[in-house]
Design a protein around this motif. Structure first.
Motif, PDB file in Angstrom:
ATOM      1  N   GLU A   1       0.826  -1.204   0.000  1.00  0.00           N
ATOM      2  CA  GLU A   1       0.000   0.000   0.000  1.00  0.00           C
ATOM      3  C   GLU A   1       0.863   1.257   0.000  1.00  0.00           C
ATOM      4  O   GLU A   1       1.984   1.266   0.491  1.00  0.00           O
TER       5      GLU A   1
ATOM      6  N   GLU B   1     -14.087   2.882   0.526  1.00  0.00           N
ATOM      7  CA  GLU B   1     -13.204   2.172  -0.400  1.00  0.00           C
ATOM      8  C   GLU B   1     -13.827   2.160  -1.789  1.00  0.00           C
ATOM      9  O   GLU B   1     -15.031   1.928  -1.924  1.00  0.00           O
ATOM     10  N   VAL B   2     -12.991   2.433  -2.812  1.00  0.00           N
ATOM     11  CA  VAL B   2     -13.460   2.370  -4.196  1.00  0.00           C
ATOM     12  C   VAL B   2     -12.375   1.728  -5.056  1.00  0.00           C
ATOM     13  O   VAL B   2     -11.184   1.962  -4.848  1.00  0.00           O
ATOM     14  N   PRO B   3     -12.768   0.897  -6.031  1.00  0.00           N
ATOM     15  CA  PRO B   3     -11.772   0.338  -6.951  1.00  0.00           C
ATOM     16  C   PRO B   3     -11.146   1.455  -7.790  1.00  0.00           C
ATOM     17  O   PRO B   3     -11.821   2.400  -8.183  1.00  0.00           O
ATOM     18  N   TYR B   4      -9.833   1.332  -8.031  1.00  0.00           N
ATOM     19  CA  TYR B   4      -9.134   2.327  -8.839  1.00  0.00           C
ATOM     20  C   TYR B   4      -7.874   1.693  -9.425  1.00  0.00           C
ATOM     21  O   TYR B   4      -7.056   1.134  -8.687  1.00  0.00           O
TER      22      TYR B   4
ATOM     23  N   LEU C   1      -7.217  -0.729  -4.847  1.00  0.00           N
ATOM     24  CA  LEU C   1      -8.300  -0.263  -3.997  1.00  0.00           C
ATOM     25  C   LEU C   1      -7.889   1.066  -3.381  1.00  0.00           C
ATOM     26  O   LEU C   1      -6.882   1.143  -2.660  1.00  0.00           O
TER      27      LEU C   1
ATOM     28  N   VAL D   1      -8.560   3.890  -0.740  1.00  0.00           N
ATOM     29  CA  VAL D   1      -9.186   3.963   0.571  1.00  0.00           C
ATOM     30  C   VAL D   1      -9.047   5.393   1.092  1.00  0.00           C
ATOM     31  O   VAL D   1      -7.953   5.949   1.087  1.00  0.00           O
TER      32      VAL D   1
ATOM     33  N   GLU E   1      -4.155   0.378  -2.093  1.00  0.00           N
ATOM     34  CA  GLU E   1      -3.732  -1.008  -1.912  1.00  0.00           C
ATOM     35  C   GLU E   1      -3.672  -1.685  -3.275  1.00  0.00           C
ATOM     36  O   GLU E   1      -4.620  -1.608  -4.058  1.00  0.00           O
TER      37      GLU E   1
END
Length: 190
Positions: free
Chosen positions: A8, A125-128, A132, A134, A151
Motif C-alpha cells: 500500500e 473504499e473504491v476500486p481504482y 483499492l 481507501v 492497496e
C-alpha cells in the motif's frame, strides 16, 4: 486465520483534499463505514521497537486480531489476521489484555500484550487502477487526520498509479506514517 502480503501507498491529506477526492470519486457520507482499532504492545514496547503492529479491529460485521510485520520494502507488510467472536472481543476490551494461551495462532506473541490506545476511523473504499483506493478520516487523542491509501498487488504499477492520482488532484506527496505510528507519536506528546 489468513496471512497475506499487503502492498500500500499512503498520503496524509488536508480536509479540503479529502473532500476533493470524495467529490471526484462520487463518495458520499453513506459510503463510509466505521471501524475501531485498539492497539496492543508489550509493557516494554517490544513490538514498537521491532516495527510490528498488533490491533483488534472492530467492524460492524466482524472482529479481527491482526499482526502486521515488515515486508521486503517500506510499502509492504505481512498481515496475519484471525477472526474472533463478539464475546472474545468483549473479554479483550474489558481486560485490556491479550494473553497468548488464548491466541496461540500468532507465533510471535509474547507473554502479555496490553492495550495502549484506540483510534476510530470512518472509511470508504473504491476500486481504482487495478487496486483499492481507501479514504480514511481518523479520530484519536483529540486529533483528526485525513488519509488516502492505495492497496495494490503490483508494487511498480501501484506506485505509478498512486503518483498519477496525486498529480491529477494536485496533492503534494507527504511522508506518511502508519496510523499506529501517528497514534504513538501523538500519545508521546500528551
Amino acid at each position: 486465520m489468513s496471512i497475506q502480503k499487503e502492498i500500500e501507498f499512503k498520503n496524509l491529506l488536508t480536509k479540503e483534499e479529502f473532500d476533493q477526492l470524495c467529490r471526484g470519486f462520487n463518495i458520499s457520507k453513506q459510503d463510509f463505514h466505521l471501524q475501531t482499532n485498539t492497539y496492543f504492545d508489550t509493557p516494554d514496547n517490544q513490538f514498537r521497537d521491532a516495527f510490528i503492529g498488533f490491533r483488534l479491529r472492530v467492524l460492524e460485521e466482524r472482529n479481527e486480531l491482526t499482526l502486521k510485520s515488515p515486508g521486503e520494502n517500506v510499502h509492504t507488510m505481512i498481515e496475519t489476521t484471525h477472526l474472533i467472536s463478539s464475546s472474545e472481543r468483549n473479554e479483550i476490551l474489558l481486560s485490556g489484555e491479550i494473553k497468548p494461551r488464548i491466541y496461540n495462532e500468532f507465533q510471535q506473541l509474547p507473554e502479555l500484550l496490553v492495550a495502549f490506545g484506540t483510534l476510530r476511523t470512518e472509511r470508504a473504499e473504491v476500486p481504482y487502477q487495478n487496486g483499492l483506493l481507501v479514504l480514511d478520516r481518523s479520530d484519536y487523542l483529540e486529533h483528526t487526520d485525513y488519509e488516502m491509501e492505495f492497496e495494490v498487488t503490483d508494487l511498480e504499477k501501484g506506485q505509478q498509479s498512486f503518483n498519477k492520482l496525486l498529480e491529477i488532484y494536485q496533492i503534494p506527496k507527504r511522508q506518511t506514517l502508519k496510523k499506529i505510528a501517528r497514534f504513538m507519536t501523538k500519545a508521546q506528546r500528551k
